[in-house]
Design a protein around this motif. Structure first.
Motif, PDB file in Angstrom:
ATOM      1  N   PHE A 113       0.499  -1.320  -0.105  1.00  0.00           N
ATOM      2  CA  PHE A 113      -0.035  -0.180   0.195  1.00  0.00           C
ATOM      3  C   PHE A 113       1.071   1.584   0.038  1.00  0.00           C
ATOM      4  O   PHE A 113       0.350   2.027  -0.581  1.00  0.00           O
ATOM      5  N   GLN A 114       2.042   0.932   0.767  1.00  0.00           N
ATOM      6  CA  GLN A 114       3.093   2.413   0.946  1.00  0.00           C
ATOM      7  C   GLN A 114       3.714   2.695  -0.353  1.00  0.00           C
ATOM      8  O   GLN A 114       3.169   4.224  -1.035  1.00  0.00           O
ATOM      9  N   LYS A 115       4.002   1.783  -1.393  1.00  0.00           N
ATOM     10  CA  LYS A 115       4.263   2.188  -2.813  1.00  0.00           C
ATOM     11  C   LYS A 115       3.207   2.054  -3.908  1.00  0.00           C
ATOM     12  O   LYS A 115       3.498   2.089  -5.072  1.00  0.00           O
ATOM     13  N   ASP A 116       2.213   2.002  -3.531  1.00  0.00           N
ATOM     14  CA  ASP A 116       0.757   2.588  -4.009  1.00  0.00           C
ATOM     15  C   ASP A 116       0.605   0.503  -5.213  1.00  0.00           C
ATOM     16  O   ASP A 116       0.457   1.194  -6.147  1.00  0.00           O
ATOM     17  N   ASP A 117       1.144  -0.074  -4.763  1.00  0.00           N
ATOM     18  CA  ASP A 117       1.672  -1.756  -5.891  1.00  0.00           C
ATOM     19  C   ASP A 117       0.526  -2.354  -5.465  1.00  0.00           C
ATOM     20  O   ASP A 117      -0.022  -3.137  -4.643  1.00  0.00           O
ATOM     21  N   THR A 118      -0.364  -2.387  -6.186  1.00  0.00           N
ATOM     22  CA  THR A 118      -1.716  -2.450  -6.308  1.00  0.00           C
ATOM     23  C   THR A 118      -1.305  -3.911  -5.996  1.00  0.00           C
ATOM     24  O   THR A 118      -2.429  -4.733  -5.947  1.00  0.00           O
ATOM     25  N   ALA A 119      -1.230  -5.061  -7.487  1.00  0.00           N
ATOM     26  CA  ALA A 119      -1.084  -6.704  -7.686  1.00  0.00           C
ATOM     27  C   ALA A 119      -0.452  -6.841  -6.678  1.00  0.00           C
ATOM     28  O   ALA A 119      -1.253  -8.313  -6.227  1.00  0.00           O
ATOM     29  N   GLY A 120       0.645  -6.262  -5.805  1.00  0.00           N
ATOM     30  CA  GLY A 120       1.013  -7.124  -4.687  1.00  0.00           C
ATOM     31  C   GLY A 120       0.345  -6.945  -3.226  1.00  0.00           C
ATOM     32  O   GLY A 120       0.141  -7.785  -2.569  1.00  0.00           O
ATOM     33  N   ALA A 121      -0.436  -5.715  -3.303  1.00  0.00           N
ATOM     34  CA  ALA A 121      -1.402  -5.635  -1.622  1.00  0.00           C
ATOM     35  C   ALA A 121      -2.291  -6.778  -2.110  1.00  0.00           C
ATOM     36  O   ALA A 121      -2.809  -6.914  -1.509  1.00  0.00           O
ATOM     37  N   PHE A 122      -2.639  -6.702  -3.536  1.00  0.00           N
ATOM     38  CA  PHE A 122      -4.302  -7.496  -3.738  1.00  0.00           C
ATOM     39  C   PHE A 122      -3.908  -8.825  -4.077  1.00  0.00           C
ATOM     40  O   PHE A 122      -4.514  -9.957  -3.281  1.00  0.00           O
ATOM     41  N   ALA A 123      -2.763  -9.204  -4.027  1.00  0.00           N
ATOM     42  CA  ALA A 123      -2.117 -11.124  -4.440  1.00  0.00           C
ATOM     43  C   ALA A 123      -2.432 -11.532  -2.843  1.00  0.00           C
ATOM     44  O   ALA A 123      -2.121 -12.585  -2.188  1.00  0.00           O
ATOM     45  N   PHE A 124      -2.738 -10.358  -1.614  1.00  0.00           N
ATOM     46  CA  PHE A 124      -1.889 -11.125   0.269  1.00  0.00           C
ATOM     47  C   PHE A 124      -3.676 -11.339   0.332  1.00  0.00           C
ATOM     48  O   PHE A 124      -3.772 -11.786   1.884  1.00  0.00           O
ATOM     49  N   ALA A 125      -4.999 -10.491  -0.372  1.00  0.00           N
ATOM     50  CA  ALA A 125      -6.020 -10.751  -0.101  1.00  0.00           C
ATOM     51  C   ALA A 125      -6.602 -11.755  -0.584  1.00  0.00           C
ATOM     52  O   ALA A 125      -5.929 -13.401  -1.771  1.00  0.00           O
ATOM     53  N   SER A 126      -7.266 -12.611   0.530  1.00  0.00           N
ATOM     54  CA  SER A 126      -8.219 -14.082   0.178  1.00  0.00           C
ATOM     55  C   SER A 126      -8.872 -13.833  -0.883  1.00  0.00           C
ATOM     56  O   SER A 126      -9.088 -13.169  -2.211  1.00  0.00           O
ATOM     57  N   PRO A 127      -9.039 -15.145  -1.694  1.00  0.00           N
ATOM     58  CA  PRO A 127      -9.280 -15.536  -3.104  1.00  0.00           C
ATOM     59  C   PRO A 127     -11.394 -14.700  -2.897  1.00  0.00           C
ATOM     60  O   PRO A 127     -11.416 -14.771  -3.727  1.00  0.00           O
ATOM     61  N   GLU A 128     -11.233 -15.400  -1.955  1.00  0.00           N
ATOM     62  CA  GLU A 128     -12.860 -14.242  -1.526  1.00  0.00           C
ATOM     63  C   GLU A 128     -13.185 -12.746  -1.915  1.00  0.00           C
ATOM     64  O   GLU A 128     -13.584 -12.508  -2.616  1.00  0.00           O
ATOM     65  N   ILE A 129     -11.419 -12.210  -1.200  1.00  0.00           N
ATOM     66  CA  ILE A 129     -12.086 -11.015  -1.754  1.00  0.00           C
ATOM     67  C   ILE A 129     -11.998 -10.509  -2.724  1.00  0.00           C
ATOM     68  O   ILE A 129     -12.115  -9.677  -3.204  1.00  0.00           O
ATOM     69  N   GLN A 130     -10.681 -11.307  -3.553  1.00  0.00           N
ATOM     70  CA  GLN A 130     -10.065 -11.102  -4.802  1.00  0.00           C
ATOM     71  C   GLN A 130     -11.759 -11.202  -5.545  1.00  0.00           C
ATOM     72  O   GLN A 130     -11.758 -10.379  -6.883  1.00  0.00           O
ATOM     73  N   VAL A 131     -12.723 -12.028  -5.481  1.00  0.00           N
ATOM     74  CA  VAL A 131     -13.728 -12.442  -6.315  1.00  0.00           C
ATOM     75  C   VAL A 131     -14.219 -10.923  -6.382  1.00  0.00           C
ATOM     76  O   VAL A 131     -14.615 -10.456  -6.708  1.00  0.00           O
TER      77      VAL A 131
END
Length: 120
Positions: free
Chosen positions: A22-40
């Motif tokens: 989040f600090q680096k605005d790395d959207t893909a990186g932050a999203f990768a740590f979310a569960s599959p349900e959150i990603q869906v």
């Protein structure tokens, strides 16, 4: 579910890496740590980080981060994290964690509560 020391380390690692993303605005990186349900639910990294930016400023840009205990709330493994938001107001983040089939941990939600609130 019994939480081992290695689980505790892994949970903290996941949360720390997401906060760094989040600090680096790395959207893909932050999203990768979310569960599959959150990603869906959010469909893509841009939708996810936009929601965090608007609804969770203390998570998106914390001034400080202090890891507290891991507990179980309503049957969910929950890491408590004390955050100092960008506005200087402290909040407690309840990170709902989910162990994946490959034994890695993902973040399956985050609830912010005032630090004065009691956790039962």
């Amino acid at each position: 579910m019994k939480i081992t020391d290695s689980d505790s380390v892994a949970i903290r690692y996941v949360i720390e890496r997401q906060l760094e993303a989040f600090q680096k605005d790395d959207t893909a990186g932050a999203f990768a740590f979310a569960s599959p349900e959150i990603q869906v639910q959010f469909r893509n990294p841009e939708n996810f980080i936009q929601m965090v930016r608007l609804s969770y400023p203390a998570v998106y840009r914390p001034r400080s981060v202090f890891f507290e205990k891991i507990t179980t709330i309503h049957g969910k493994i929950t890491q408590l994290v004390l955050l100092l938001g960008p506005d200087g107001v402290p909040v407690r983040a309840l990170y709902l964690m989910e162990k994946q089939p490959d034994s890695t941990w993902k973040i399956n939600g985050c609830v912010l509560i005032p630090v004065e609130a009691e956790i039962n």
